[in-house]
Design a protein around this motif. Structure first.
Motif, short mmCIF file in Angstrom:
data_model
loop_
_atom_site.label_atom_id
_atom_site.label_comp_id
_atom_site.label_asym_id
_atom_site.label_seq_id
_atom_site.Cartn_x
_atom_site.Cartn_y
_atom_site.Cartn_z
N GLN A 1 -23.44 56.04 47.49
CA GLN A 1 -23.20 56.25 46.06
C GLN A 1 -22.22 55.23 45.48
O GLN A 1 -21.82 55.36 44.33
CB GLN A 1 -22.66 57.67 45.82
N VAL A 2 -21.79 54.28 46.30
CA VAL A 2 -20.87 53.23 45.82
C VAL A 2 -21.46 51.88 46.23
O VAL A 2 -22.23 51.82 47.20
CB VAL A 2 -19.46 53.40 46.42
N PRO A 3 -21.13 50.80 45.53
CA PRO A 3 -21.67 49.49 45.91
C PRO A 3 -21.19 49.06 47.30
O PRO A 3 -20.16 49.52 47.78
CB PRO A 3 -21.10 48.56 44.84
N PHE A 4 -21.94 48.12 47.92
CA PHE A 4 -21.62 47.69 49.29
C PHE A 4 -20.22 47.09 49.41
O PHE A 4 -19.63 47.05 50.49
CB PHE A 4 -22.68 46.70 49.81
N LEU A 5 -19.65 46.63 48.27
CA LEU A 5 -18.30 46.05 48.32
C LEU A 5 -17.24 47.08 48.70
O LEU A 5 -16.12 46.73 49.07
CB LEU A 5 -17.95 45.43 46.96
N ALA A 6 -17.63 48.36 48.60
CA ALA A 6 -16.72 49.43 49.05
C ALA A 6 -16.85 49.58 50.56
O ALA A 6 -16.90 50.70 51.07
CB ALA A 6 -17.07 50.73 48.34
N HIS B 1 -26.55 48.71 46.03
CA HIS B 1 -26.42 50.00 46.72
C HIS B 1 -27.30 50.00 47.97
O HIS B 1 -28.51 49.85 47.87
CB HIS B 1 -26.79 51.15 45.79
N ILE B 2 -26.66 50.16 49.12
CA ILE B 2 -27.38 50.05 50.40
C ILE B 2 -27.75 51.44 50.91
O ILE B 2 -27.14 52.44 50.53
CB ILE B 2 -26.52 49.30 51.44
N ASP C 1 -13.30 59.16 48.27
CA ASP C 1 -14.18 58.10 47.77
C ASP C 1 -14.07 56.83 48.63
O ASP C 1 -12.98 56.32 48.89
CB ASP C 1 -13.80 57.77 46.32
N LEU C 2 -15.24 56.32 49.03
CA LEU C 2 -15.26 55.14 49.90
C LEU C 2 -14.71 53.90 49.19
O LEU C 2 -14.24 52.97 49.83
CB LEU C 2 -16.67 54.87 50.40
N GLY C 3 -14.77 53.89 47.85
CA GLY C 3 -14.28 52.74 47.09
C GLY C 3 -12.77 52.61 47.13
O GLY C 3 -12.22 51.58 46.72
N LEU C 4 -12.08 53.64 47.58
CA LEU C 4 -10.61 53.59 47.62
C LEU C 4 -10.06 53.51 49.04
O LEU C 4 -8.85 53.39 49.23
CB LEU C 4 -10.03 54.82 46.90
N ILE C 5 -10.96 53.56 50.05
CA ILE C 5 -10.41 53.69 51.41
C ILE C 5 -9.68 52.44 51.88
O ILE C 5 -8.66 52.54 52.56
CB ILE C 5 -11.46 54.15 52.46
N ALA C 6 -10.17 51.26 51.53
CA ALA C 6 -9.49 50.03 52.00
C ALA C 6 -8.12 49.93 51.35
O ALA C 6 -7.12 49.59 52.00
CB ALA C 6 -10.35 48.81 51.69
N TRP C 7 -8.07 50.24 50.05
CA TRP C 7 -6.78 50.18 49.34
C TRP C 7 -5.78 51.18 49.92
O TRP C 7 -4.61 50.87 50.13
CB TRP C 7 -7.03 50.43 47.84
#
Ligand SMILES: Cc1cc2nc3c(=O)[nH]c(=O)nc-3n(C[C@H](O)[C@H](O)[C@H](O)COP(=O)(O)OP(=O)(O)OC[C@H]3O[C@@H](n4cnc5c(N)ncnc54)[C@H](O)[C@@H]3O)c2cc1C
Length: 422
Positions: A56-61, A95-96, A388-394
């Motif tokens: 549900q998030v772009p691959f950049l996440a 989206h993968i 949310d996977l978009g925030l995990i790296a941060w």
């Protein structure tokens, strides 16, 4: 090999959250880390790897890119290693598939020697003699760590009336063949998982194969907020703003934001509608029931079947339906950390609601020494972006900066066009 001296950092659980931490910790010189996972290898929601389900998030996440796009462990590096960069380039897909994300994560986990599988952490306590946390890890024994990061994820949640009577969507795939062959199936819950299970059964069950029913307590089969400014509520800026709010305000805000995390992707809604429409060609209505605003208040076995007592939330009316099988797509809840953190219980700071106090760096408030961090157990303090996977790296980089006491990963001051707060 388990080291004699304390590790600088130990991660408990290896889902995407702690895998991101492990990936970003790996290049840090002199940081001695280990991550323990009880499963034999990396697994990401295997019971819901439905064909055609997308991230549900772009691959950049991915696990690293939003903090360090030059990492050897980015999604693009994985594509290069698999010799799939050209097909990906021509596919033009932001989206993968979920299967691809899981394969990418498994690939990363195999490149990180600090990730240890089939090792379950039973308890975390403070050892004054060692001036470190002491973890009981099965089967290896005692492990010492100066900093501990819990990334143990969430567990499936089933409403009380259906406990022991229904399959949770987390276990859907092993039950799929049986559900396809069953006459009357009821899916409960209208988040993304409920929609995916309903769509999969709708497509896979032969036409005129009994009845398929989809019930949800929410007032509508609602789309997930996916507007560009709406998505800014999944930024570090919003997370910081939310963390600064008063506890009662935070508690009121999270349920009001349900369309940010409990709803269905507009694409999946479209696919369901199109499938239903296709079934009306030639006349007649498909034998399905889609009923929002309906709650299951009671369930009991009746012969080989199940009687469900239903209540309409707005009308207040009641009805009974009989079905052969129920799939509960009713979400997940934070794990009870009672056993794991039991020995630290009196040192942990709790808020008015009895939940862990978590500071802006994801460190749990504690009376004693040592730093304990959490990932994906802080929705009450950090908001709806916690899983949310978009925030995990941060988040992982924030924790590493705190553990190392310096900015090993520079993080942006600003991440949204919206100004949150005055
Ligand atoms: C089907 C599904 C699809 C999702 N898709 C998306 C999406 O597309 N985009 C998005 O942003 N979010 C998505 N999410 C939400 C979120 O990203 C995931 O739930 C994600 O897996 C959270 O990662 P995690 O590392 O916190 O926890 P988990 O993935 O649950 O990992 C926790 C790990 O800890 C291990 N563990 C627990 N206790 C111990 C212990 N004591 N010792 C050792 N190991 C332990 C568990 O075995 C597990 O492997 C999805 C969630 C689900 C259920």
């Amino acid at each position: 090999m388990i080291a004699d001296g304390p590790y600088d950092l130990v991660g408990v659980g290896i889902g995407p959250a702690n895998l991101s931490l492990a990936a970003l910790a790996d290049p840090i010189d002199g940081l001695h880390a280990a991550f323990f996972e009880r499963e034999p290898d990396f697994r990401w929601h295997p019971g819901l790897m439905i064909d055609g389900a997308f991230l549900q998030v772009p691959f950049l996440a991915d696990l690293v890119s939003l903090v360090d796009p030059t990492s050897q462990l980015s999604f693009l590096s994985y594509l290069r290693a698999r010799e799939r960069l050209y097909p990906f380039y021509f596919a033009e897909k932001f989206h993968i598939p979920r299967t691809e994300y899981a394969d990418y994560c498994a690939w990363v986990s195999r490149r990180l020697p600090d990730c240890r599988f089939e090792q379950s952490v039973r308890a975390v306590r403070w050892s004054a003699a060692d001036e470190a946390f002491e973890l009981t890890v099965e089967p290896v024994g005692r492990v010492l760590a100066r900093n501990v990061v819990l990334g143990v994820g969430t567990e499936p949640k089933t409403p009380a009336p259906l406990a022991g009577l229904a399959v949770h969507s987390a276990d859907y795939l092993p039950e799929r063949d049986r559900l396809i062959a069953t006459d009357d199936v009821t899916v409960v819950g209208s988040g993304q998982s409920g929609a995916e299970v309903f769509l999969d059964l709708l497509r896979a069950r032969p036409a005129r194969k009994g009845r398929l029913r989809w019930l949800t307590r929410t007032p509508a089969f609602a789309p997930m907020e996916y507007s560009k400014l709406g998505l800014e509520q999944f930024t570090p800026d919003y997370t910081r703003f939310f963390h600064g709010l008063a506890e009662p305000t935070r508690d009121a805000l999270v349920p009001a934001q349900w369309q940010l995390y409990k709803a269905i992707s507009a694409d999946t809604i479209g696919e369901i509608f199109d499938e239903l429409y296709r079934r009306t060609v030639g006349g007649g209505w498909p034998d399905v029931v889609l009923a929002p605003g309906v709650e299951v208040t009671e369930a009991r076995r009746s012969g080989g079947r199940l009687d469900l007592e239903l209540r309409h939330v707005q009308q207040g009316g009641h009805a009974t339906v009989t079905t052969d099988a129920v799939v509960c797509a009713t979400g997940y809840q934070e794990r009870d950390l009672g056993d794991l953190l039991g020995p630290l219980a009196t040192d942990l700071h709790r808020d008015e609601g009895g939940r862990l106090v978590v500071d802006a760096d994801y460190r749990v408030g504690m009376s004693g020494p040592g730093s304990l961090y959490v990932q994906n157990a802080e929705r009450h303090t950090h908001g709806v972006g916690a899983p949310d996977l978009g925030l995990i790296a941060w988040r992982a980089a924030t924790i590493l900066n705190s553990v190392c006491g310096k900015k090993v990963y520079p993080l942006p001051e600003r991440t949204a066009f919206t100004t949150f707060g005055l």
